[in-house]
Design an enzyme around this catalytic site. Sequence first.
Site, PDB file in Angstrom:
ATOM      1  N   LEU A 153       0.865  -1.177   0.000  1.00 35.36           N
ATOM      2  CA  LEU A 153       0.000   0.000   0.000  1.00 35.36           C
ATOM      3  C   LEU A 153       0.899   1.223   0.000  1.00 35.36           C
ATOM      4  O   LEU A 153       2.009   1.179   0.543  1.00 35.36           O
ATOM      5  CB  LEU A 153      -0.887   0.040   1.254  1.00 35.36           C
ATOM      6  CG  LEU A 153      -1.970  -1.036   1.424  1.00 35.36           C
ATOM      7  CD1 LEU A 153      -2.652  -0.879   2.782  1.00 35.36           C
ATOM      8  CD2 LEU A 153      -2.996  -0.957   0.305  1.00 35.36           C
ATOM      9  N   ASP A 154       0.429   2.321  -0.579  1.00 39.18           N
ATOM     10  CA  ASP A 154       1.180   3.567  -0.511  1.00 39.18           C
ATOM     11  C   ASP A 154       1.347   3.986   0.947  1.00 39.18           C
ATOM     12  O   ASP A 154       0.515   3.658   1.795  1.00 39.18           O
ATOM     13  CB  ASP A 154       0.452   4.685  -1.254  1.00 39.18           C
ATOM     14  CG  ASP A 154       0.388   4.458  -2.751  1.00 39.18           C
ATOM     15  OD1 ASP A 154       1.137   3.599  -3.254  1.00 39.18           O
ATOM     16  OD2 ASP A 154      -0.421   5.143  -3.413  1.00 39.18           O
ATOM     17  N   ARG A 155       2.391   4.752   1.217  1.00 42.69           N
ATOM     18  CA  ARG A 155       2.660   5.222   2.578  1.00 42.69           C
ATOM     19  C   ARG A 155       1.428   5.884   3.218  1.00 42.69           C
ATOM     20  O   ARG A 155       1.109   5.638   4.385  1.00 42.69           O
ATOM     21  CB  ARG A 155       3.812   6.230   2.557  1.00 42.69           C
ATOM     22  CG  ARG A 155       4.153   6.822   3.920  1.00 42.69           C
ATOM     23  CD  ARG A 155       5.010   8.068   3.759  1.00 42.69           C
ATOM     24  NE  ARG A 155       6.311   7.750   3.196  1.00 42.69           N
ATOM     25  CZ  ARG A 155       7.404   7.482   3.917  1.00 42.69           C
ATOM     26  NH1 ARG A 155       7.333   7.523   5.238  1.00 42.69           N
ATOM     27  NH2 ARG A 155       8.543   7.220   3.333  1.00 42.69           N
ATOM     28  N   THR A 157      -1.764   5.641   2.318  1.00 41.51           N
ATOM     29  CA  THR A 157      -3.017   4.891   2.212  1.00 41.51           C
ATOM     30  C   THR A 157      -3.150   3.997   3.430  1.00 41.51           C
ATOM     31  O   THR A 157      -2.242   3.242   3.756  1.00 41.51           O
ATOM     32  CB  THR A 157      -3.042   4.031   0.936  1.00 41.51           C
ATOM     33  OG1 THR A 157      -2.885   4.867  -0.209  1.00 41.51           O
ATOM     34  CG2 THR A 157      -4.355   3.266   0.820  1.00 41.51           C
TER      35      THR A 157
END
Length: 342
Positions: A153-155, A157
């Site tokens: 997951l993105d940082r 998110t």
Amino acid sequence: MSDEAKSANDAAVRQVQTIYVVEAEDGIRLDRWFRRRWPHLSNIQVQKMARSGQIRVDGARIKPEGRLTAGAAVRVPPIPDDTSRQAGDPHTLSERDIAFAKSLVLFEDDFVIALNKPHGLAVQGGTKTSRHVDRLLGAWGEGLERPRLVHRLDRDTSGVLLLGKGPEAAKRLAGAFARRQAKKTYWAIVQGLPKPTSGQIDMALKKSGINDFEIMRPADPKENGAEPAETAYALISHAGQKASWMALRPFTGRTHQLRAHMKGIGHPILGDPKYGDEKSKELSGVLRLQLHARRIELDHPRGGTLTVEAPLSPEMKAGFNHFGFDEREADHDPFAGVKRIR
């Protein structure tokens, strides 16, 4: 931990490992893949291990600049110690770190751990990132006991992040993501009211920029470096024409895919410093990224179906409160019966 137990643990860490390439790493160079996981390694060390055949992908040799594909099995030889990580060094997990890691658990059994990843916590480390999920996995042990990342997951998110316990469970989970068999549902608050209110975005994306300035931009599918990307979207609720609460389902796993796709159709996700525009920034105010990995459904490694949901993060709750959304308005699965375009 006794000296004898510590020695056995250190030896386990230095064993040959098999790690599976996660969905969002599809297409990454081998040398960069290694450096992301072990930032203390030099390029020369990675090149030497690859050219001597110590590193193999699906059983075959690979050059340092070779590209990896999602689901590929990477043979990782014993990694040289990071001499900066001595006892008392900030890299060493403290009791507080361990307690924090365990507090994130949504679900755990003998095969799978599901974490509720908070906003702002990176999944993997880098030269400027020392606190990340991958480091915290030492809370469950090292060597074969250490859980394995199977997707990312993105940082910024928040939401469900799955880990595999043991090589076989990790292989099966990573394979499900690589074959696009995992049903992922994200919640997002976006600028404006998309019309139509549901549909699918088939928009190729290409990386532009470097490091912290790297973004994904829409591209012609035939353009060199462009990657196909597909996302389904469905409106759950809206605050007039100002903002909408959307359900998003990525059918592919490109970096920043949901953020780039929503911007690409003119409805950027609120609180997004990379993909927002002046209008969305003004509407966002103090809100942080309004993107949450709400739900994952896929085959459990031991059989049957695994379904995990993550409660709203504090950042998403702030957005819901600001626009008057109520999570009870959401359908169980807004994408029931929806299939990929391709």
